[in-house]
Write an enzyme that holds these catalytic residues in place. Structure first.
Site, PDB file in Angstrom:
ATOM      1  N   HIS A  40       0.737  -1.235  -0.397  1.00  0.00           N
ATOM      2  CA  HIS A  40       0.256   0.331   0.060  1.00  0.00           C
ATOM      3  C   HIS A  40       1.269   1.590  -0.222  1.00  0.00           C
ATOM      4  O   HIS A  40       1.731   1.239   0.745  1.00  0.00           O
ATOM      5  CB  HIS A  40      -0.631  -0.104   1.385  1.00  0.00           C
ATOM      6  CG  HIS A  40      -1.508   1.167   1.601  1.00  0.00           C
ATOM      7  ND1 HIS A  40      -1.202   1.944   2.806  1.00  0.00           N
ATOM      8  CD2 HIS A  40      -2.204   1.914   0.792  1.00  0.00           C
ATOM      9  CE1 HIS A  40      -2.221   2.922   2.410  1.00  0.00           C
ATOM     10  NE2 HIS A  40      -2.757   2.645   1.167  1.00  0.00           N
ATOM     11  N   HIS A  58     -11.853   2.249   1.368  1.00  0.00           N
ATOM     12  CA  HIS A  58     -10.648   2.080   0.074  1.00  0.00           C
ATOM     13  C   HIS A  58      -9.829   1.383   1.791  1.00  0.00           C
ATOM     14  O   HIS A  58      -8.675   0.992   1.891  1.00  0.00           O
ATOM     15  CB  HIS A  58      -9.995   3.753   0.504  1.00  0.00           C
ATOM     16  CG  HIS A  58      -9.501   4.131   1.280  1.00  0.00           C
ATOM     17  ND1 HIS A  58     -10.000   4.926   2.390  1.00  0.00           N
ATOM     18  CD2 HIS A  58      -8.043   4.518   1.567  1.00  0.00           C
ATOM     19  CE1 HIS A  58      -9.069   4.917   3.452  1.00  0.00           C
ATOM     20  NE2 HIS A  58      -8.037   5.396   2.681  1.00  0.00           N
ATOM     21  N   SER A 108      -6.475  -3.490   9.580  1.00  0.00           N
ATOM     22  CA  SER A 108      -4.997  -3.292  10.391  1.00  0.00           C
ATOM     23  C   SER A 108      -3.995  -4.072  10.328  1.00  0.00           C
ATOM     24  O   SER A 108      -4.669  -5.021  10.006  1.00  0.00           O
ATOM     25  CB  SER A 108      -5.293  -2.718  11.461  1.00  0.00           C
ATOM     26  OG  SER A 108      -5.694  -3.654  11.862  1.00  0.00           O
ATOM     27  N   GLY A 150     -10.664   2.665   7.647  1.00  0.00           N
ATOM     28  CA  GLY A 150     -10.636   4.269   8.436  1.00  0.00           C
ATOM     29  C   GLY A 150     -10.314   3.630  10.081  1.00  0.00           C
ATOM     30  O   GLY A 150     -10.820   3.394  10.449  1.00  0.00           O
TER      31      GLY A 150
END
Length: 474
Positions: A252, A391, A369, A394
């Site tokens: 990412h 996405h 996460s 959050g």
């Protein structure tokens, strides 16, 4: 200082007339008389370049108004908020909802939606989707242009993760770089670096050397490269993987310093061209039928392609080091604007700031996460969400709140209990800072189908240098 004259101001682009007289009068102020000629000219150039920033300054207000055209002075918000769909509204913070409300009052707005991972940002909230007419909003795209997820799936069993943990950690150390200080000694020579935008657009040209050095690296904050377990739970011909478990590599990151420079420059341009009320200032847009709008559009697309090239380099390096070719790959991005057609047939520019494209059949990855699974998804093309989904999970805490709520020891114990190895990272990225990804996914069942999951096991992130390799290497 040597006294400035009107001809000095004409040389830096001041038009004939009132603006020159106003500028010379202002420089007689006792606070400014001590400035040397060069400093005075530099200050006047700043006012001319970004007049909107000076409208609240009593000393500079009248001069600033001279550089804002009559047409731009009249830009205002619509009195009514256009209706838009909110997913998981019960746990979306008020700040994000209010930002989206303001975006729905822009004169160029056609449609919008707010994703269940939404939280407050600059301009458009993170998790905001906004369709506008023939315009692009630099801060509707965001700072990290084209930020994306990339997943490679390998034909290696679950046991590989347990038996080769140290080996996989070393591969991350050797073959990834993070933050602003770590670069490869021999960066990849990628075709992206020969693109004409690097010659034709000034702000892009100024960042070419940094782009060369940062190719294949990842940013700081919530950016990561991690090994984990891929669990495919549904047959899908587009993914081409049988149901089962595999070794996965997930990254990412975005467009690094290149994207940030483009965002900052064109946001400033947009604000000077399209001044809005203070609460909407960072939603200033550039019309796509203007030179500035076309420049930004080209620069944005370059930054998105550059971000993709960085991910391809990361996965190429690690795949080669692993000695395995991926069985399948999935890549998707956010923080971008697309030219799309709305259900009523109207063409629009769709901004997805922290939102994943979820058109019919489009594949993507929605991460959780560092201790929660992410999900491999296929879009359902839902029109109410403007064919978008979240996405990620959050944030539910700011970075400051996260640092205040958990200690380094608590984080390490929690990661150990969850069977996660972390290289680098910081307390601001602790799992407690994020929403429950399962709740987020529950609120977007109409938006995506879940094909499988990715559970992190070995995670590398930036840590301001503390995550630097202890193994050496390039």
């Amino acid at each position: 200082m040597n006294k400035l004259r009107g001809n000095d101001l004409r040389k830096i682009g001041f038009p004939e007339g009132k603006s020159i007289n106003l500028a010379l009068d202002i420089l007689e102020d006792k606070q400014l008389k001590k400035l040397d000629k060069g400093s005075a000219l530099a200050l006047l150039q700043k006012v001319k370049a970004d007049p909107y920033s000076y409208l609240r300054d009593s000393l500079w207000r009248d001069l600033a108004k001279e550089f804002i055209s009559d047409s731009n002075r009249s830009v205002g918000l619509n009195p009514e908020i256009k209706d838009y769909r909110r997913y998981g509204e019960a746990f979306i913070e008020d700040g994000a909802r209010k930002q989206m409300d303001i975006a729905m009052q822009l004169p160029v707005t056609l449609d919008g939606a707010l994703m269940p991972d939404a939280h407050q940002g600059y301009g458009l909230p993170i998790g905001g989707v906004l369709a506008v007419d023939n315009a692009v909003i630099p801060y509707g795209v965001g700072m990290d242009i084209g930020c994306r997820m990339a997943l490679s799936v390998f034909a290696l069993p679950r046991t590989y993760l347990d038996q080769r943990t140290q080996e996989l950690k070393k591969l991350l150390h050797y073959h990834t770089r993070f933050g602003s200080k770590e670069i490869f000694k021999t960066p990849t020579d990628d075709p992206i670096l020969t693109r004409p935008e690097f010659k034709e657009i000034a702000i892009v040209r100024s960042k070419r050397e940094a782009a060369i050095n940062q190719l294949g690296s990842s940013g700081s904050g919530n950016h990561f490269v991690e090994w984990g377990l891929v669990d495919i739970t549904a047959e899908d011909t587009s993914l081409g993987l049988p149901i089962g478990q595999y070794l996965g590599l997930l990254s990412h990151s975005g467009s690094r310093g290149l994207g940030a420079a483009i965002a900052q420059h064109y946001t400033k341009v947009a604000i000077s061209k399209c001044p809005l009320p203070p609460e909407a200032r960072y939603l200033a847009w550039l019309r796509l039928d203007t030179q500035e709008g076309q420049e930004y559009w080209r620069a944005m697309n370059l930054a998105g392609d550059y971000a993709s090239a960085c991910h391809h380099d990361i996965h190429r390096r690690l795949s080669n080091a692993l000695g395995e070719k991926p069985l399948a790959k999935v890549e998707n991005h956010h923080n971008f604007a697309w030219r799309e057609t709305l259900p009523n047939g109207r063409e629009a520019i769709v901004h997805r700031k922290g939102a994943t494209p979820a058109g019919q059949g489009v594949l993507g990855v929605i991460p959780g996460s560092m201790t929660a699974p992410g999900f491999i998804v296929r879009g359902r093309g839902e029109q109410d969400s403007i064919q978008s989904a979240s996405h990620g999970a959050g944030r539910r805490m700011s970075r400051t709140q996260a640092k205040q709520s958990i200690s380094e020891g608590e984080l390490r114990r929690y990661l150990r209990d969850q069977g996660v190895e972390l290289i680098g990272g910081g307390l601001d990225e602790a799992p407690v800072a994020y929403k429950d990804i399962h709740q987020v996914m529950a609120h977007q069942r109409d938006l995506v189908d879940v094909l499988g999951s990715f559970t992190p096991r070995i995670v590398r992130m930036d840590a301001g240098g503390s995550g630097k390799s202890k193994y050496g290497g390039e």
